[in-house]
Every structure is written in structure tokens, then in C-alpha cells.
Design a protein around this motif. Structure first.
Motif, short mmCIF file in Angstrom:
data_model
loop_
_atom_site.label_atom_id
_atom_site.label_comp_id
_atom_site.label_asym_id
_atom_site.label_seq_id
_atom_site.Cartn_x
_atom_site.Cartn_y
_atom_site.Cartn_z
N THR A 21 2.74 -38.89 24.57
CA THR A 21 3.51 -38.55 25.93
C THR A 21 4.96 -37.80 25.71
OG1 THR A 21 4.89 -40.56 25.96
CG2 THR A 21 2.35 -40.91 26.96
N PRO A 22 5.66 -37.87 26.88
CA PRO A 22 6.74 -36.33 26.43
C PRO A 22 7.98 -37.86 26.48
CG PRO A 22 5.01 -35.65 28.69
CD PRO A 22 4.82 -36.83 27.56
N PHE A 23 7.82 -38.59 26.30
CA PHE A 23 8.85 -39.54 26.11
C PHE A 23 9.09 -40.20 25.40
CE2 PHE A 23 10.37 -43.91 27.60
CZ PHE A 23 12.13 -43.38 27.55
N ALA A 24 10.09 -39.73 24.84
CA ALA A 24 11.21 -40.11 23.50
C ALA A 24 10.78 -38.89 22.64
CB ALA A 24 10.99 -41.62 22.80
N ILE A 25 10.36 -38.31 23.02
CA ILE A 25 10.37 -36.52 21.80
C ILE A 25 11.85 -36.11 21.62
CG2 ILE A 25 9.47 -34.42 22.03
CD1 ILE A 25 6.99 -35.00 23.33
N PRO A 26 12.12 -35.22 20.83
CA PRO A 26 12.81 -35.30 20.48
C PRO A 26 13.50 -34.64 21.45
CG PRO A 26 12.51 -35.50 18.27
CD PRO A 26 10.98 -36.06 19.63
N ARG A 27 15.58 -34.21 21.62
CA ARG A 27 15.15 -32.52 22.59
C ARG A 27 14.81 -31.89 22.05
NH1 ARG A 27 16.07 -35.82 27.37
NH2 ARG A 27 17.26 -38.02 26.72
N GLN A 28 15.67 -31.62 20.95
CA GLN A 28 15.58 -30.07 20.71
C GLN A 28 14.72 -30.15 19.02
OE1 GLN A 28 16.29 -27.39 21.19
NE2 GLN A 28 17.67 -28.09 23.30
N ALA A 29 14.09 -28.86 17.89
CA ALA A 29 13.76 -28.89 16.96
C ALA A 29 14.62 -29.69 16.15
CB ALA A 29 12.39 -27.97 17.23
N GLY A 30 14.44 -29.94 14.55
CA GLY A 30 14.76 -30.32 13.66
C GLY A 30 15.84 -31.05 13.73
N ILE A 31 16.55 -31.78 14.80
CA ILE A 31 17.36 -33.50 14.98
C ILE A 31 16.77 -34.34 14.44
CG2 ILE A 31 18.21 -32.34 16.83
CD1 ILE A 31 17.62 -33.69 18.71
N ALA A 32 15.60 -34.56 14.43
CA ALA A 32 14.52 -36.26 13.58
C ALA A 32 13.66 -35.28 12.11
CB ALA A 32 13.75 -36.86 15.42
N LYS A 33 14.58 -34.91 11.42
CA LYS A 33 13.60 -34.47 10.46
C LYS A 33 12.62 -35.71 9.39
CE LYS A 33 18.08 -31.54 9.24
NZ LYS A 33 18.35 -31.64 10.64
N ASP A 34 13.01 -37.28 9.78
CA ASP A 34 11.74 -37.76 9.81
C ASP A 34 10.08 -37.75 10.10
OD1 ASP A 34 12.98 -38.98 7.27
OD2 ASP A 34 13.77 -39.72 8.41
N ILE A 35 10.27 -36.81 11.06
CA ILE A 35 9.35 -37.25 11.91
C ILE A 35 8.50 -36.01 11.60
CG2 ILE A 35 7.79 -35.75 14.13
CD1 ILE A 35 10.46 -37.29 15.73
N ILE A 36 7.16 -36.55 11.48
CA ILE A 36 5.85 -35.40 9.99
C ILE A 36 4.75 -35.42 11.36
CG2 ILE A 36 4.69 -35.10 8.52
CD1 ILE A 36 7.51 -35.64 7.66
N SER A 37 4.57 -34.00 11.37
CA SER A 37 3.02 -33.96 12.03
C SER A 37 2.44 -33.10 11.07
CB SER A 37 3.73 -32.65 13.39
OG SER A 37 4.61 -33.46 14.06
#
Length: 229
Positions: A21-37
Motif C-alpha cells: 500500500t502507499p502508506f510508509a513508502i519513502p517520500r523520495q527515492a534513495g533515502i531508504a537505501k536498505d529497501i530492496i526491490s
């Protein structure tokens, strides 16, 4: 607008990740570098020749769709209220990165970790730092060129007077026992960027979010994020 002025585009790939869901997705790319997709190509675009040489680039541009907002964006609104301005001031939609915009298009820079060959999905891209929901349609991928795309003297407009805020994250003992170790860093990074809905500033209000299939409850208390379970 004439019919011949319309341009139809189709997804070349879809992003797969832990945010359903959109809730809690980082507001900009790159700020949560540990998120793997992962990026999975579709149809005729699932052709290894289409990404030949891509492994030589460290970062990629993704051009994608705010797929959750397509219906809302059928009505054009010239101004939006950016969360960075507290929701009290309007700016032009083209002076923002708001999801409510014509054509529902977004752009993000992600880090390319690996090109992985799979049996059933062809070659997929493993990336980090994406700010996209699971299932997001991707319309194009372009390499990031540091020689030309990095502009040190660039100005940040209203964001310069409203710096992005991150929070220290405290994990309760109960949460440590219930969150898998391999997902802890990703969850901490996502919540450290203030995952509350825009303009919510309620201290001690408990919010619920699902990340990577894990139901998490958190609150903001005394200036830090507390994951309570």
C-alpha cells in the motif's frame, strides 16, 4: 486537444517489493537505501538484448505511474499542498513532486545491485532505494549519467528552507522478537522518514502499517519513532 495529439504508452515492467500500500513508502527515492526491490519485465520487453550493457551503470532512472491515483488525476488541479510545507501553503503542481498530477507519471533514481537471470521471469533487475509500491507500472528505464546528471549548483526551491526530517527509531523488545532480522533495517529506514499521513503531527497516536507482510505498529513520541509491536 485533437485525437492525433494523444500518445498511448504501455508498461515495460513492474516493480515488485515489500510495500503493498502507499502508506510508509519513502517520500523520495534513495533515502531508504536498505529497501530492496525487483523489476520484472513483461511481454516483448522480457528480452535480454533490451538490457545488454545495463550492468555497467550503478544507477538508473525509472519512469513510472502513480497507479493508485489515475482516477483522481483525471481532474486537473493546478496547485497542490506539499507535506514539506506543512500542508498550509499551495504551490504549482509543476513546482512539486506531488502524486496528483497530469498523466500520473513519476521519476525516480535507484541503485542497480544486480542483473539476475531467472527461469520463469527472464532477466530481472535487483535495485535498492526505490520509493514505489509493489506492482507499480514502469514505462521506461534509462541509465543515470554522473557526468551530466549531477548538478552541484542546482537549487532546491522551497525544500531548501524546509529540510527533510528524519527520526531516530527505537524498537521495543516485543517488536524485536516479532520482526525478522533480515527485514529490520528496511523497516527502520522506512519509518525513520516519518511515515505518518501528511499533516499528522499527533504525538503518541499509534499507527499501523504492513511492510513485507509484517503488521507493524508505531508512534512518534518525544521526537523519535517508537516501533511498539
Amino acid at each position: 486537444m485533437n485525437e492525433q495529439d494523444k500518445f498511448v504508452i504501455e508498461p515495460i515492467a513492474y516493480l515488485r517489493g515489500d510495500f503493498k500500500t502507499p502508506f510508509a513508502i519513502p517520500r523520495q527515492a534513495g533515502i531508504a537505501k536498505d529497501i530492496i526491490s525487483t523489476i520484472e519485465f513483461t511481454g516483448k520487453y522480457r528480452n535480454p538484448d533490451a538490457i545488454r550493457g545495463i550492468e555497467g551503470f550503478s544507477h538508473l532512472y525509472l519512469i513510472w505511474q502513480f497507479s493508485e491515483n489515475v482516477e483522481k488525476n483525471k481532474t486537473f488541479n493546478a496547485t497542490v499542498r506539499p507535506p514539506r510545507l506543512g500542508g498550509n501553503k499551495r504551490v504549482g503542481v509543476f513546482a512539486s513532486r506531488a502524486p496528483f498530477r497530469p498523466n500520473s507519471l513519476g521519476i525516480s533514481i535507484v541503485k542497480l545491485i544486480e542483473v539476475k537471470e531467472t527461469r520463469d521471469k527472464g532477466n530481472i533487475l535487483i535495485v535498492s532505494g526505490a520509493d514505489l509500491m509493489d506492482g507499480t507500472p514502469i514505462f521506461d528505464i534509462k541509465p543515470y549519467l554522473p557526468e551530466f546528471d549531477s548538478i552541484p549548483e542546482a537549487k532546491g526551491g522551497f525544500t531548501e528552507d524546509n529540510p527533510f526530517r528524519t527520526y531516530e527509531v527505537e524498537v521495543s523488545k516485543e517488536a524485536k522478537n516479532s520482526i525478522p532480522e533480515d527485514k529490520m533495517a528496511e523497516i527502520i529506514q522506512a519509518l525513520s522518514n516519518d511515515a505518518r499521513p501528511a499533516y499528522h503531527e499527533n504525538e503518541d497516536r499509534v499507527y499501523g502499517v504492513n511492510i513485507a507482510g509484517i503488521d507493524i505498529k508505531f508512534k512518534i513520541s518525544k521526537g523519535k519513532v517508537v516501533i511498539v509491536c
